[in-house]
Design a protein around this motif. Sequence first.
Motif, PDB file in Angstrom:
ATOM      1  N   ALA A  61       0.788  -1.314  -0.004  1.00  0.00           N
ATOM      2  CA  ALA A  61       0.023   0.064  -0.038  1.00  0.00           C
ATOM      3  C   ALA A  61       0.845   1.343  -0.034  1.00  0.00           C
ATOM      4  O   ALA A  61       0.200   2.349  -0.066  1.00  0.00           O
ATOM      5  N   TYR A  62       2.236   0.969   0.223  1.00  0.00           N
ATOM      6  CA  TYR A  62       2.902   2.385   0.133  1.00  0.00           C
ATOM      7  C   TYR A  62       3.130   2.907  -1.638  1.00  0.00           C
ATOM      8  O   TYR A  62       2.779   2.168  -2.406  1.00  0.00           O
ATOM      9  N   PRO A  63       3.398   4.235  -1.432  1.00  0.00           N
ATOM     10  CA  PRO A  63       3.747   5.193  -0.507  1.00  0.00           C
ATOM     11  C   PRO A  63       2.637   5.681   0.432  1.00  0.00           C
ATOM     12  O   PRO A  63       1.607   5.561   0.112  1.00  0.00           O
ATOM     13  N   ILE A  64       2.941   5.957   1.870  1.00  0.00           N
ATOM     14  CA  ILE A  64       1.703   6.375   2.741  1.00  0.00           C
ATOM     15  C   ILE A  64       2.130   7.819   3.027  1.00  0.00           C
ATOM     16  O   ILE A  64       3.327   7.981   3.331  1.00  0.00           O
ATOM     17  N   HIS A  65       1.220   8.581   2.829  1.00  0.00           N
ATOM     18  CA  HIS A  65       1.299  10.120   3.230  1.00  0.00           C
ATOM     19  C   HIS A  65       0.574  10.214   4.607  1.00  0.00           C
ATOM     20  O   HIS A  65      -0.483   9.920   4.795  1.00  0.00           O
ATOM     21  N   VAL A  66       1.099  10.988   5.221  1.00  0.00           N
ATOM     22  CA  VAL A  66       0.829  11.264   6.715  1.00  0.00           C
ATOM     23  C   VAL A  66       0.690  12.882   6.915  1.00  0.00           C
ATOM     24  O   VAL A  66       1.765  13.327   6.665  1.00  0.00           O
ATOM     25  N   GLU A  67      -0.511  13.297   7.270  1.00  0.00           N
ATOM     26  CA  GLU A  67      -0.564  14.568   7.551  1.00  0.00           C
ATOM     27  C   GLU A  67      -1.005  15.217   9.070  1.00  0.00           C
ATOM     28  O   GLU A  67      -2.087  14.366   9.340  1.00  0.00           O
ATOM     29  N   ILE A  68      -0.087  15.780   9.888  1.00  0.00           N
ATOM     30  CA  ILE A  68      -0.432  16.173  11.104  1.00  0.00           C
ATOM     31  C   ILE A  68      -0.101  17.465  11.325  1.00  0.00           C
ATOM     32  O   ILE A  68       0.677  18.131  11.125  1.00  0.00           O
ATOM     33  N   ALA A  69      -1.241  18.011  11.802  1.00  0.00           N
ATOM     34  CA  ALA A  69      -1.329  19.536  12.169  1.00  0.00           C
ATOM     35  C   ALA A  69      -0.890  20.336  10.962  1.00  0.00           C
ATOM     36  O   ALA A  69       0.110  21.537  11.094  1.00  0.00           O
ATOM     37  N   GLY A  70      -1.288  19.941   9.537  1.00  0.00           N
ATOM     38  CA  GLY A  70      -0.774  20.573   8.482  1.00  0.00           C
ATOM     39  C   GLY A  70       0.598  20.302   7.913  1.00  0.00           C
ATOM     40  O   GLY A  70       0.922  20.744   6.697  1.00  0.00           O
ATOM     41  N   GLN A  71       1.408  19.398   8.688  1.00  0.00           N
ATOM     42  CA  GLN A  71       2.735  19.074   8.443  1.00  0.00           C
ATOM     43  C   GLN A  71       2.518  17.568   7.661  1.00  0.00           C
ATOM     44  O   GLN A  71       2.108  16.830   8.116  1.00  0.00           O
ATOM     45  N   ALA A  72       3.048  17.558   6.372  1.00  0.00           N
ATOM     46  CA  ALA A  72       3.069  16.543   5.551  1.00  0.00           C
ATOM     47  C   ALA A  72       4.051  15.665   5.534  1.00  0.00           C
ATOM     48  O   ALA A  72       5.286  16.266   5.610  1.00  0.00           O
TER      49      ALA A  72
END
Length: 341
Positions: A61-72
């Motif tokens: 399933a990669y690549p996996i993109h994670v966004e936390i408080a606007g930071q990617a």
Amino acid sequence: MQGRDADRVVVCAVGADGGIIPFAQGEGGRWQAPSPLIRETTLEVVAYIHDDRSGGFVNTAYPIHVEIAGQAYVLPEPDQQLAAVILTEIYAKDGVWRAKISNEGFTFGIEAYARARNLRDVQFPSRPGRNPDRPPRGATASGSGVLIAPGLVITNAHVIEDGTALELGRSRNKLKPVAADLMHDLALLEGEVDGDPLPLRNTAPLWLGEGVLAAGFPLMDVLGADLKVTTGNISGLTGSHGDVSRFQFTAPIGSGSSGGAIIDEFGNLVGVTCSSLAHGNMRERGSISENVNFAVRVALVYELVAAAGFTLPDLKPSLNNDRRDVVQRLRKSVVSVIVHF
């Protein structure tokens, strides 16, 4: 999540207290955390294959993109084959909530994660409930394994399925799973194991009718905890329905033989015992079947070891076919595996 098999992945947050916070699935492989996500306990955001018993890993399933408080963040594919991955850790430090990217995980999936976190009887989203036919909590079972490198034992994945702890039968030394090939029913275990690794035969092809020995620990509660060795021959070069990853052999085996060694007349490992034909089902169809057993080809062992990042010792194939010597070497190479539930 943009890779292949992304639709088989589930995402949730897991609290240290065992609380589960499901994420909402959107279009295009997107998962959205509930708002607010932060609770009174440390959280781990986990992605896992919901049907890992059918094979497969989160890696696809990669690549996996994670966004936390606007930071990617873009997470690279892990080096190991993992069926469950901790994407993010959310914790409090000095009264301030923080998030840390992890991208570490477990080959044996979300249930292995639950065991590592001591989260018993937690129902994860999209996972089936506990099968009542599985052993009850506190029970033990046994299987067999083969020492293939210092500290490395190969066995069947189904031998250790649902186990909470693993140990060697003869020494009670602890074992831990380090890699698995669920599709081909193989698992690689690591621990302190006394003995001599068995040479693997991966260059010379198997031939129909070739004599083989099966070594393992069947029915330990009835037959005792010593090694059992039976003889037979290779009766088919494929498994059920023409499965080329397996071969058929006639050496008798029993419950607990799974994960044991199938060797040639010189004592070289050619396969790992995995299953027998369901005799009862055949008799119901008016057929008779005896000693129809299957083993995983040793080539798949090579593949699993390489994928897990381990190296096999450079052992020359044995050319000594004295039966006493062959069996004596098996005593130092084939082990019993005790599984605690």
